[in-house]
Write an enzyme that holds these catalytic residues in place. Structure first.
Site, PDB file in Angstrom:
ATOM      1  N   LYS A 129      -2.447   5.500  -1.076  1.00  0.00           N
ATOM      2  CA  LYS A 129      -3.074   4.170  -1.157  1.00  0.00           C
ATOM      3  C   LYS A 129      -4.532   4.297  -0.719  1.00  0.00           C
ATOM      4  CE  LYS A 129      -1.141  -0.296  -0.133  1.00  0.00           C
ATOM      5  NZ  LYS A 129      -0.415  -0.978   0.940  1.00  0.00           N
TER       6      LYS A 129
HETATM    7  C1  E4P Z   1       0.550  -4.078   0.156  1.00  0.00           C
HETATM    8  O1  E4P Z   1       0.292  -3.102  -0.491  1.00  0.00           O
HETATM    9  C2  E4P Z   1      -0.424  -4.749   1.019  1.00  0.00           C
HETATM   10  O2  E4P Z   1      -0.916  -3.881   1.974  1.00  0.00           O
HETATM   11  C3  E4P Z   1       0.208  -5.956   1.629  1.00  0.00           C
HETATM   12  O3  E4P Z   1       0.951  -6.628   0.644  1.00  0.00           O
HETATM   13  C4  E4P Z   1      -0.771  -6.888   2.347  1.00  0.00           C
HETATM   14  O4  E4P Z   1      -0.105  -8.076   2.688  1.00  0.00           O
HETATM   15  P1  E4P Z   1      -0.723  -9.153   3.696  1.00  0.00           P
HETATM   16  O5  E4P Z   1      -1.873  -9.815   3.025  1.00  0.00           O
HETATM   17  O6  E4P Z   1       0.400 -10.086   3.954  1.00  0.00           O
HETATM   18  O7  E4P Z   1      -1.141  -8.383   4.914  1.00  0.00           O
END
Ligand code: E4P
Length: 220
Positions: free
Chosen positions: A85
């Site tokens: 990521k």
């Molecule tokens: C997923 O890949 C993201 O990091 C995550 O969905 C972020 O979610 P949030 O906005 O609730 O922190």
């Protein structure tokens, strides 16, 4: 549309793996920080991978191209199926280009606009993560952004898979599916909420009560 669970909590992941309707896990530094601060991150990631077996996105924390690539190569040594990521910043795009040429899957995260999504796709991202909840939080309707991105993907036949991320409630899952996202990555609590319906509970209660009644009539 596939469902991933958006968590680093081993108990939640174990339960999702047991239930069998979740095909991947996404983590991020904030989710990891919510777990035991003394946790051995490599050990936790490998435990998660063993449980879920499918997609697992692990996020880098460097913000320069070479640092991101170095971290990615370390994670790939932990387990070769890792998806790396990478944040949606110019340095990140350069790292994605490098990693995609080495056939290392990438998930470009923190995408809030169609232009960011296009750039990530063009750099060779395997996945683009569009953050719905955080857009809605600032009064920017995430539905329009996601629909625009899905429409652009249809017109151009772009190859990156679209992940609807930052999901806050079951309606986001429905919206993501209608827009045409390939995947929604969803917090455990919201996944469980999305399975519930009062008519299912009432219906099951009635089925079981009728069956019990039949058995007691038979024995009387
Ligand atoms: C997923 O890949 C993201 O990091 C995550 O969905 C972020 O979610 P949030 O906005 O609730 O922190």
């Amino acid at each position: 549309m596939e469902l991933y669970v958006d968590t680093a909590n081993i108990n939640e992941i174990r339960e999702c793996a047991r239930l069998g309707f979740v095909s991947g896990v996404t983590t991020n530094p904030s989710l990891l920080a919510k777990e035991d601060p003394n946790v051995d991150i490599k050990k936790l990631i490998l435990e998660i991978y063993e449980l879920i077996g499918g997609h697992l996105s692990v996020e880098v924390i460097s913000t320069d191209r070479d640092g991101m690539i170095k971290e990615a190569e370390e994670i790939i040594e932990w387990f070769p199926n890792a998806t790396i990521k990478i944040p949606m910043i110019p340095e990140g795009l350069s790292a994605v280009r490098y990693l995609s040429e080495k056939n290392i899957p990438t998930n470009v995260t923190l995408i809030f606009s169609p232009t960011q999504a296009i750039a990530a796709n063009n750099a060779g991202a395997t996945y683009v993560s569009v953050f719905m909840g955080r857009l809605d939080d600032i009064g920017n309707d995430s539905l329009y952004v996601l629909y625009d991105i899905c429409e652009i993907w249809d017109i151009h036949g772009f190859e990156s898979q679209i992940i609807a991320a930052s999901i806050r409630h079951p309606m986001h899952i429905i919206e993501a599916a209608k827009a045409g996202a390939d995947i929604a990555t969803v917090p455990y609590k919201v996944l469980m909420q999305s399975l519930k319906h009062p008519l299912t509970d009432l219906g099951l209660k009635a089925f079981l009560a009728d069956y019990e009644k039949m058995l007691s009539n038979r024995n009387s």
